[in-house]
Structure formats: C-alpha cells, structure tokens
Design a protein around this motif. Sequence first.
Motif, PDB file in Angstrom:
ATOM      1  N   LYS A  42      49.206  30.079  40.741  1.00 61.92           N
ATOM      2  CA  LYS A  42      49.923  30.248  39.475  1.00 61.92           C
ATOM      3  C   LYS A  42      51.375  29.775  39.557  1.00 61.92           C
ATOM      4  CE  LYS A  42      48.418  34.559  38.385  1.00 61.92           C
ATOM      5  NZ  LYS A  42      48.113  35.703  37.517  1.00 61.92           N
ATOM      6  N   SER A 180      39.836  39.949  36.882  1.00 62.84           N
ATOM      7  CA  SER A 180      41.082  39.659  36.164  1.00 62.84           C
ATOM      8  C   SER A 180      42.043  40.831  36.125  1.00 62.84           C
ATOM      9  CB  SER A 180      40.778  39.296  34.704  1.00 62.84           C
ATOM     10  OG  SER A 180      40.380  37.960  34.597  1.00 62.84           O
ATOM     11  N   THR A 182      45.845  40.139  34.377  1.00 64.05           N
ATOM     12  CA  THR A 182      46.310  39.661  33.069  1.00 64.05           C
ATOM     13  C   THR A 182      45.306  38.707  32.427  1.00 64.05           C
ATOM     14  OG1 THR A 182      47.429  37.736  33.998  1.00 64.05           O
ATOM     15  CG2 THR A 182      48.702  39.772  33.848  1.00 64.05           C
ATOM     16  N   GLY A 291      42.843  36.026  47.433  1.00 63.44           N
ATOM     17  CA  GLY A 291      43.862  36.445  48.405  1.00 63.44           C
ATOM     18  C   GLY A 291      44.289  37.882  48.181  1.00 63.44           C
TER      19      GLY A 291
HETATM   20  C1  LIG Z   1      47.362  38.732  40.585  1.00 62.32           C
HETATM   21  C2  LIG Z   1      45.991  38.863  41.158  1.00 62.32           C
HETATM   22  C3  LIG Z   1      44.839  38.914  40.331  1.00 62.32           C
HETATM   23  C4  LIG Z   1      44.913  38.881  38.830  1.00 62.32           C
HETATM   24  O1  LIG Z   1      45.187  37.600  38.314  1.00 62.32           O
HETATM   25  P1  LIG Z   1      45.351  37.389  36.729  1.00 62.32           P
HETATM   26  O2  LIG Z   1      45.635  35.954  36.571  1.00 62.32           O
HETATM   27  O3  LIG Z   1      46.543  38.251  36.324  1.00 62.32           O
HETATM   28  O4  LIG Z   1      44.109  37.843  36.064  1.00 62.32           O
HETATM   29  C5  LIG Z   1      43.594  39.042  40.959  1.00 62.32           C
HETATM   30  N1  LIG Z   1      43.464  39.125  42.291  1.00 62.32           N
HETATM   31  C6  LIG Z   1      44.541  39.066  43.113  1.00 62.32           C
HETATM   32  C7  LIG Z   1      44.337  39.180  44.583  1.00 62.32           C
HETATM   33  C8  LIG Z   1      45.836  38.940  42.571  1.00 62.32           C
HETATM   34  O5  LIG Z   1      46.905  38.890  43.390  1.00 62.32           O
END
Ligand SMILES: *Cc1c(COP(=O)(O)O)cnc(C)c1O
Length: 310
Positions: A42, A180, A182, A291
Amino acid sequence: MNEALMQLSHTPVDKVTIAGFDVFVKRDDQLHPAFSGNKARKFAYFLAQPFTQVNKLVGYGSPQANSLYSMAALAKMRGWQLDFYVDHIAEQILKQPAGNYAAAIAHGANVIDLSQQDDRNDLSTRGYIERHVAGDDTVLYVPEGGRCEYAEYGLFQLAREIVDWKQQQQLSQLNVFLPSGTGTTALFLTRSFAQLDESIKVLTCAVVGGDDYLTSQFYELSSDCNDHPQIITPPKRYHFGKLYREFYQHWLELNQSGIEFELLYDPLGWMMCKQYLQQSSDEPMLYLHQGGLLGNETMLPRYKRKFDGN
Ligand SMILES: *Cc1c(COP(=O)(O)O)cnc(C)c1O
C-alpha cells in the motif's frame, strides 16, 4: 537501508493443504521484513515518487498497528521524520515495549500520545491532525491504515504478479481470498483484476467491524459496485482484537502447513476461506498472506495466557 537490496515485490507462491483443501499462498510475508506485507504494497507509491518538498511523514492509529511499523521503516528509508499520533498508549506498552511499537521506536518513530496533549480540546486523532498538522507541503499525511488512492499503485503491481503467476500455471480461473480491515487492499485488487484478467475473483471477509462497515468502506473508496469484492459472512460476529478459542485453534492448525500466519486477521480469514471452499471448491484458490508477523510478538503471549494458562 538500501532500497535496491530490498525485496519489495515479486513474492513466491506456495501450495499448502488445509483441512483437506489444496490452497495456493501468495507469500507477501516474504517481502523485506523492514517493509513488509500488506502495508509495503500500500505504501509502495511513497517509495517510488520523489516527494522533494517532504521532510515529515504523519500518520495515526493504534500504537500496536502494523502501519506504525511500516511507516517508521518508510520514513527511515526516505530520511523523513515520522510523527505518529495515537489516542493514548496503554501502560503495559510503555513498561514493556514489544512488537510493532518497539520496532517503530527503534527506527526513530515519534509516537505522540494525544491524551497528554494540552491543545487537544476533545478532537479525535484524525481531527487533531487535520486541524494542527496537515496542510503543509513539507508534511506527507497518510490516513489510517493507508486507506487512500495512493494504495492503488502498489496493489496494481501485486495484481499483475498474480495474473502472471496464473498464466504460468495455465489456470483458466482463480479465486483470491484475503481478510480485510479497511478493505483498501481487496477493493484495489478487484479493480486491477477487472482491467487485467476478468477470470480472477476476489473474496474477502470483514475482520474490523461487520459486513456493513466493510461495505461502507468500499463506498468511501469507490461508488462503482464493480470494484467491490464479494464478502463472505461468518456464522457469528467476532470483535476485532478480541481473543477467541477457535481463532487460536485455527492458527495452530495453520502452523502445521509450515507457514506462520498472523493472529489478528488470518484466523478469521482462513475460517471464511474454508467456509467458502466447503461450499464451492471447483476453482483454484489463492490465499494472500499479508504479512504482519511482528504483531504475533504481542498477540501470541496473550493467546497463551488465555488458553494455555501460561
Ligand atoms: C493492514 C492489514 C490488513 C488489512 O488491510 P486493508 O487494506 O485495510 O483491508 C490485513 N492484514 C494485515 C496483516 C495487515 O497488516
């Protein structure tokens, strides 16, 4: 840290057998540990673009968030300061720093506890930043969990890797499952596959909040329903960050695959992936390992205390 020496894309795919189902696992946990998993994808945009004016990165969220650690790593790589705002910090974390919090502090992160700030005036964390901090060219402000358009850049790259892999495997169809928060990752993957390969379907479940919350998050990012992934609904409501025996049991079972998963998102993710496979297992399934393993340092002792009595 030398960016050129770090693996920030092109992770391998492994195959595991879980509860009798063969599932492929996209190993984004094997991105470089300093800039790992979901948040590295991201935040890839922030590493790729020049941002010549910027000298400070600003974020907010929980003091144990994966995003705190990833932002600290990003700031260090870019030579920026990180100011990370939190609503408050629990006594326990200050007494015994561990996991994401400790690693972020070690990278030089400045974690600001708003409950100790005189000029807070009942503002939310986000409200405080928008009033007092953001809006300056030298400050790069990233909303909680990286929920923003910038995320599309790195997630399109991830989608391309999955499409390439699917072609190598000569699969005619594929389902991709990921839990998920967000919903940013699941939504941008869905949009990318719509462009790249329409035979790939994205399935997800709501780990933070319920299905309604996740759907409203999808609408915040895109009003086009074609961008929204399919949500698999659990038989009961689970609360984010709470410890459930069935989560722990699933996590222990998952470990037998030889791959370590994380304890916040993956237990429900795998439970829902399994639930889906029990109803329709015709198409191959790829589970996205996002991760977040550093968080296990604080989550696992909590589970052990609660369910193993030590
Ligand atoms: C941040 C995170 C998510 C969630 O990701 P979104 O894009 O907010 O849905 C899922 N798994 C891990 C390990 C994360 O660090």
